[in-house]
Design an enzyme around this catalytic site. Sequence first.
Site, PDB file in Angstrom:
ATOM      1  N   LYS A  90       0.844  -1.201   0.000  1.00  0.00           N
ATOM      2  CA  LYS A  90       0.000   0.000   0.000  1.00  0.00           C
ATOM      3  C   LYS A  90       0.880   1.251   0.000  1.00  0.00           C
ATOM      4  O   LYS A  90       1.924   1.277   0.654  1.00  0.00           O
ATOM      5  CB  LYS A  90      -0.890  -0.028   1.259  1.00  0.00           C
TER       6      LYS A  90
ATOM      7  N   SER B 100      -9.644   1.929   3.011  1.00  0.00           N
ATOM      8  CA  SER B 100      -8.793   2.724   2.157  1.00  0.00           C
ATOM      9  C   SER B 100      -7.781   1.905   1.366  1.00  0.00           C
ATOM     10  O   SER B 100      -7.204   2.407   0.407  1.00  0.00           O
ATOM     11  CB  SER B 100      -8.042   3.746   3.002  1.00  0.00           C
TER      12      SER B 100
ATOM     13  N   SER C 207      -9.821  -0.714   7.063  1.00  0.00           N
ATOM     14  CA  SER C 207      -9.272  -0.556   5.709  1.00  0.00           C
ATOM     15  C   SER C 207      -8.605  -1.776   5.105  1.00  0.00           C
ATOM     16  O   SER C 207      -8.225  -1.754   3.942  1.00  0.00           O
ATOM     17  CB  SER C 207      -8.272   0.592   5.681  1.00  0.00           C
TER      18      SER C 207
HETATM   19  N1  GLN Z   1     -13.081   3.979   6.636  1.00  0.00           N
HETATM   20  C1  GLN Z   1     -12.345   4.365   7.803  1.00  0.00           C
HETATM   21  C2  GLN Z   1     -11.937   5.820   7.715  1.00  0.00           C
HETATM   22  O1  GLN Z   1     -12.136   6.408   6.703  1.00  0.00           O
HETATM   23  C3  GLN Z   1     -11.176   3.460   8.005  1.00  0.00           C
HETATM   24  C4  GLN Z   1      -9.939   3.857   7.315  1.00  0.00           C
HETATM   25  C5  GLN Z   1      -8.778   2.968   7.598  1.00  0.00           C
HETATM   26  O2  GLN Z   1      -8.929   1.904   8.197  1.00  0.00           O
HETATM   27  N2  GLN Z   1      -7.604   3.412   7.201  1.00  0.00           N
HETATM   28  O3  GLN Z   1     -11.420   6.376   8.651  1.00  0.00           O
END
Ligand code: GLN
Length: 495
Positions: A84, A159, A183
């Site tokens: 990532k 994400s 994410s």
């Molecule tokens: N969807 C969550 C957020 O936007 C989780 C993001 C993540 O786990 N990096 O904060």
Amino acid sequence: MNDGIIPYSSTAHQIANDFLANQLDIDELYNFYISRVNKNKAKTNSLTFFSDELVHAQLKQLKQLKEIAKKDDLPLAGVPIIIKDNIVDRDMPTSCGSRMLEGFRSGYDATVVQKLREAGAIIFAKANCDEFAMGSTNEHSYFGSVKNPWDVTKVPGGSSGGSAAAVAHDLAPVSIGSDTGGSIRQPASFCGIFGLKPTYGRVSRYGLVAFASSLDQVGPFARNVKDLALTYDVIKGFDEKDSTSVRSINESSCFDELGAMTDLKGLKLGCVVELRDSKLKPDLKKAYLNACDQLKKLGAKVVDISIPSLSNAVAAYYVLASAEAASNLARYDGVRYGYSGNDVDNIDDLYKSSRSQGFGKEVKQRIMLGTFVQSMGYYSSYYGKAEKYRNLMKEEFKQAFTEVDLLISPTCLSTAFKLGEKNKDPLEAYLTDIATVSANLVGIPALSMPIGFDDQNLPVGMQLMGPWYQESMILQAAYQYEQKNNYWHSRTPSI
Ligand code: GLN
């Protein structure tokens, strides 16, 4: 090897095994993967960086390493792994899906990357992601939205959407993501693959660009449990460079322990009623209940369990995560590194122009929210309250794990939705995280596994959450389920 033979059949453990046994032509394998990536990467926009040259340079080093290293030290020998884009790598740019860090090079490897290299992996490409890992759709990337390989009109989740889409599309058998509130698990669920968020502190965060430091964890994605466990074993472990890294926990191999169970007899699973009885679409509920039945058939006892504090988990998460993000992102000031605004007369204008042009809308929204909840007069009503809530949740989870071995729930309350569908109302997108954020708030390990498809042929995922440091138990349970329900042999994305 050609495009038709290899996809979806090469697994990380097979590659490593065959390569070490001199039964795999590694150049042929990489010719296949390189041409597959070049031909397909635009279809989902899952990668932000890929270089054939870099791959060939690493292959050269790998061949030398193979000559001198012990086989046991190279569990991922020759395996292409995608990282990532919020995890630093000495050779590739790390942009975090942001204009702020476009083209930024760190010059050093994150601990996870270093561990993967030492285990013989090839750091194959960087994966697109929501900007600074904030989002659930991968639409908040400066480098464009990622598309779901099962249906390119749908989001891959976020994400770590690029990491999940790339593995589902077989641009590599394994990838690495980060999970602050879901994410890894949510995109794994939307893309029909496995994803593991380890216990907080189990995998080093050194070299992971910080979003919310008390919640962030790095973890693997794979199309099967063996590859997931193998990769997790390599990246886990104490790291003195991460002050929250955990010392002296059982270091036994989850991969070796996968076969420890022959069925699920004796395992008590708690089905979280708040997540099952919520607004689950009927086809999704059907897939979920069917998976529960399968687990019962394997011998598990499935009982209902209630975690009342789940009702406020999303609110607590967005207060705490945004507060930490506002502090962590204060370092991007246009002075030391990253995007620097031009045509400015003084330092204040430099900060202002760098940050307003360098960050995207979602990130700015979080910084504002996070600054507000920590501001004088509001701190105790928001941040303080969310902290108390987090402690309450920890107690409830602790209690739950005295009653059951693992908790199960749908990973998400929907399958992949249309690109753009949740863009208008951020709250709607935030609420989709209801099933995943609590594992981060309390720090426990959690995995998403594919359990079938909905009426639109989109993958559905189930989440298994376990007590702190019980990754092996979660992986064993998922492995048992997978042995009876593996659709990857018959069903793959058609793009
Ligand atoms: N969807 C969550 C957020 O936007 C989780 C993001 C993540 O786990 N990096 O904060």
